[in-house]
Design a protein around this motif. Sequence first.
Motif, PDB file in Angstrom:
ATOM      1  N   SER A  68       0.873  -1.219  -0.148  1.00 17.72           N
ATOM      2  CA  SER A  68       0.023  -0.065   0.009  1.00 17.72           C
ATOM      3  C   SER A  68       0.749   1.170  -0.021  1.00 17.72           C
ATOM      4  N   ARG A  69       0.330   2.334  -0.523  1.00 16.07           N
ATOM      5  CA  ARG A  69       1.266   3.652  -0.781  1.00 16.07           C
ATOM      6  C   ARG A  69       0.319   4.595   0.358  1.00 16.07           C
ATOM      7  N   PRO A  70       1.342   5.608   0.946  1.00 14.57           N
ATOM      8  CA  PRO A  70       2.589   5.779   0.508  1.00 14.57           C
ATOM      9  C   PRO A  70       3.738   4.876   1.192  1.00 14.57           C
ATOM     10  N   LEU A  71       4.661   4.562   0.403  1.00  9.92           N
ATOM     11  CA  LEU A  71       5.761   3.755   1.060  1.00  9.92           C
ATOM     12  C   LEU A  71       6.655   4.803   1.953  1.00  9.92           C
ATOM     13  N   LEU A  72       7.377   4.391   2.852  1.00  8.14           N
ATOM     14  CA  LEU A  72       8.232   5.427   3.979  1.00  8.14           C
ATOM     15  C   LEU A  72       9.628   5.068   3.726  1.00  8.14           C
ATOM     16  N   GLY A  73      10.252   5.960   3.425  1.00  7.84           N
ATOM     17  CA  GLY A  73      11.647   5.871   3.248  1.00  7.84           C
ATOM     18  C   GLY A  73      12.607   6.772   4.567  1.00  7.84           C
ATOM     19  N   LEU A  74      13.863   6.337   4.648  1.00 14.84           N
ATOM     20  CA  LEU A  74      14.578   7.171   5.625  1.00 14.84           C
ATOM     21  C   LEU A  74      15.977   7.217   4.878  1.00 14.84           C
ATOM     22  N   ASP A  75      16.424   8.490   5.155  1.00 14.10           N
ATOM     23  CA  ASP A  75      17.659   8.633   4.550  1.00 14.10           C
ATOM     24  C   ASP A  75      18.638   9.265   5.614  1.00 14.10           C
ATOM     25  N   VAL A  76      19.671   8.355   5.959  1.00 15.42           N
ATOM     26  CA  VAL A  76      20.516   8.602   6.918  1.00 15.42           C
ATOM     27  C   VAL A  76      21.688   9.395   6.731  1.00 15.42           C
ATOM     28  N   GLY A  77      22.198  10.508   7.374  1.00 16.93           N
ATOM     29  CA  GLY A  77      23.044  11.208   6.892  1.00 16.93           C
ATOM     30  C   GLY A  77      22.884  12.087   5.670  1.00 16.93           C
ATOM     31  N   CYS A  78      21.697  12.804   5.637  1.00 20.48           N
ATOM     32  CA  CYS A  78      21.329  13.361   4.355  1.00 20.48           C
ATOM     33  C   CYS A  78      22.119  14.642   3.696  1.00 20.48           C
ATOM     34  N   ASN A  79      23.124  15.085   4.905  1.00 18.17           N
ATOM     35  CA  ASN A  79      23.837  16.346   4.427  1.00 18.17           C
ATOM     36  C   ASN A  79      22.602  17.658   4.257  1.00 18.17           C
ATOM     37  N   SER A  80      22.828  18.451   3.261  1.00 24.42           N
ATOM     38  CA  SER A  80      22.000  19.496   3.161  1.00 24.42           C
ATOM     39  C   SER A  80      20.568  19.203   2.005  1.00 24.42           C
ATOM     40  N   GLY A  81      20.557  17.863   2.010  1.00 26.22           N
ATOM     41  CA  GLY A  81      19.470  17.235   1.275  1.00 26.22           C
ATOM     42  C   GLY A  81      19.344  17.198  -0.381  1.00 26.22           C
ATOM     43  N   GLU A  82      20.299  17.454  -1.109  1.00 28.35           N
ATOM     44  CA  GLU A  82      20.545  17.558  -2.363  1.00 28.35           C
ATOM     45  C   GLU A  82      20.263  16.319  -3.032  1.00 28.35           C
TER      46      GLU A  82
ATOM     47  N   LEU B  70      11.934  10.643   5.201  1.00 29.93           N
ATOM     48  CA  LEU B  70      12.135  11.273   6.352  1.00 29.93           C
ATOM     49  C   LEU B  70      13.788  11.219   6.156  1.00 29.93           C
ATOM     50  N   CYS B  71      14.328  12.430   6.233  1.00 30.61           N
ATOM     51  CA  CYS B  71      15.883  12.627   5.951  1.00 30.61           C
ATOM     52  C   CYS B  71      16.458  13.310   7.333  1.00 30.61           C
ATOM     53  N   CYS B  72      17.576  12.752   7.919  1.00 27.40           N
ATOM     54  CA  CYS B  72      18.273  13.175   9.068  1.00 27.40           C
ATOM     55  C   CYS B  72      19.733  13.349   9.053  1.00 27.40           C
ATOM     56  N   ASP B  73      20.197  14.230   9.822  1.00 26.01           N
ATOM     57  CA  ASP B  73      21.646  14.443   9.599  1.00 26.01           C
ATOM     58  C   ASP B  73      21.916  15.034  10.961  1.00 26.01           C
ATOM     59  N   ILE B  74      23.450  14.844  11.514  1.00 26.07           N
ATOM     60  CA  ILE B  74      23.846  15.426  12.692  1.00 26.07           C
ATOM     61  C   ILE B  74      23.775  16.809  12.792  1.00 26.07           C
ATOM     62  N   ASP B  75      24.004  17.626  11.616  1.00 25.36           N
ATOM     63  CA  ASP B  75      24.434  19.156  11.591  1.00 25.36           C
ATOM     64  C   ASP B  75      22.980  19.639  11.519  1.00 25.36           C
ATOM     65  N   PRO B  76      22.619  20.495  12.465  1.00 22.87           N
ATOM     66  CA  PRO B  76      21.274  21.283  12.523  1.00 22.87           C
ATOM     67  C   PRO B  76      21.423  22.212  11.496  1.00 22.87           C
ATOM     68  N   VAL B  77      22.630  22.930  10.963  1.00 20.74           N
ATOM     69  CA  VAL B  77      22.719  24.115  10.405  1.00 20.74           C
ATOM     70  C   VAL B  77      22.444  23.434   8.618  1.00 20.74           C
ATOM     71  N   LEU B  78      22.996  22.344   8.612  1.00 28.65           N
ATOM     72  CA  LEU B  78      22.721  21.793   7.068  1.00 28.65           C
ATOM     73  C   LEU B  78      21.190  21.105   6.869  1.00 28.65           C
ATOM     74  N   ILE B  79      20.756  20.850   8.098  1.00 20.72           N
ATOM     75  CA  ILE B  79      19.025  20.415   7.954  1.00 20.72           C
ATOM     76  C   ILE B  79      18.616  21.740   7.718  1.00 20.72           C
ATOM     77  N   GLU B  80      18.721  22.837   8.465  1.00 16.83           N
ATOM     78  CA  GLU B  80      18.104  24.264   8.307  1.00 16.83           C
ATOM     79  C   GLU B  80      18.182  24.541   6.746  1.00 16.83           C
ATOM     80  N   ARG B  81      19.207  24.199   6.204  1.00 19.86           N
ATOM     81  CA  ARG B  81      19.392  24.457   4.724  1.00 19.86           C
ATOM     82  C   ARG B  81      18.460  23.831   3.790  1.00 19.86           C
ATOM     83  N   ALA B  82      18.610  22.343   4.255  1.00 23.50           N
ATOM     84  CA  ALA B  82      17.799  21.506   3.492  1.00 23.50           C
ATOM     85  C   ALA B  82      16.243  21.853   3.567  1.00 23.50           C
TER      86      ALA B  82
END
Length: 279
Positions: free
Chosen positions: A62-76, A107-119
């Motif tokens: 069934s959709r939506p599928l759920l994905g997790l991106d670990v260490g996404c940096n600024s999201g590009e 869902l995309c996560c990274d340790i750096d909050p500054v990079l996450i804000e940019r994303a």
Amino acid sequence: PRPRARGPEEKMAAPMSERSPASEPGAAPYGNFPNYSRFHPPEGRVSLLPGGLLRSLFPAASRPLLGLDVGCNSGELSVALYRHLLGLQEGEGSLDQPAAGKDLNLLCCDIDPVLIERAQQCSPFPASISFASLDIMDSSARESFLSSYLGRFGHSTFDIIFCMSVTMWIHLNHGDSGLMEFLSFLSSLCKYLLIEPQPWKCYRAAARRLRKLGRNDFDHFRSLAINGDMVERITQILTKDCAMELVCCFGSTSWDRSLLLFKSNSSNHEGRESSEQEQ
């Protein structure tokens, strides 16, 4: 990827983007480079992945599928993966176009909050791609955060996890046991894992960059027993210790990174798929 209380011996270096010198690319001991996508463009990875991959992996889910991106940096790369997996062209997707989220929520996560804000500021799919600052190695923080996200969709695991050039940073900062625990955690949390391990030469280069800047070496670098052919070593860990099987190697990028797809053999993932096919 990856706020947690740390002892004096384990202080987390301030994210590079908070320190100023973007001229010091080596001063990112967690891989939180501020301009990562400039020297490893997303196209170098996504071009290796076949079109229609999600449809072939999840024909009846069934959709939506759920994905997790670990260490996404600024999201590009996260956004490029999302577009590619859903067959969206550049330019498709805007602040008021949530339709894509019917097929995949990422869902995309990274340790750096500054990079996450940019994303967050740059995301063309805010309704279906979420960015969050998270130390993935902080077990208490990750358990509550990820469980909360999954619970919103009535899921206990992700359909697919992306781990792109993250394993080395986990390994260098948390040692052999940290890498094993990280891979075990990811494998327990998904049906499929798409992983891009850094080769051993990258470990040496990362350590060399720190030394050139007059900084202390990574705590664990000289004591790592898991070394050498990292694609082979990580494949062994996932298949022998984490109940996963290697489905496919999609080839290597021009900078010598292999893209490997693993599938979980765990019954809790099979159960969800079976129940969905019966509906």
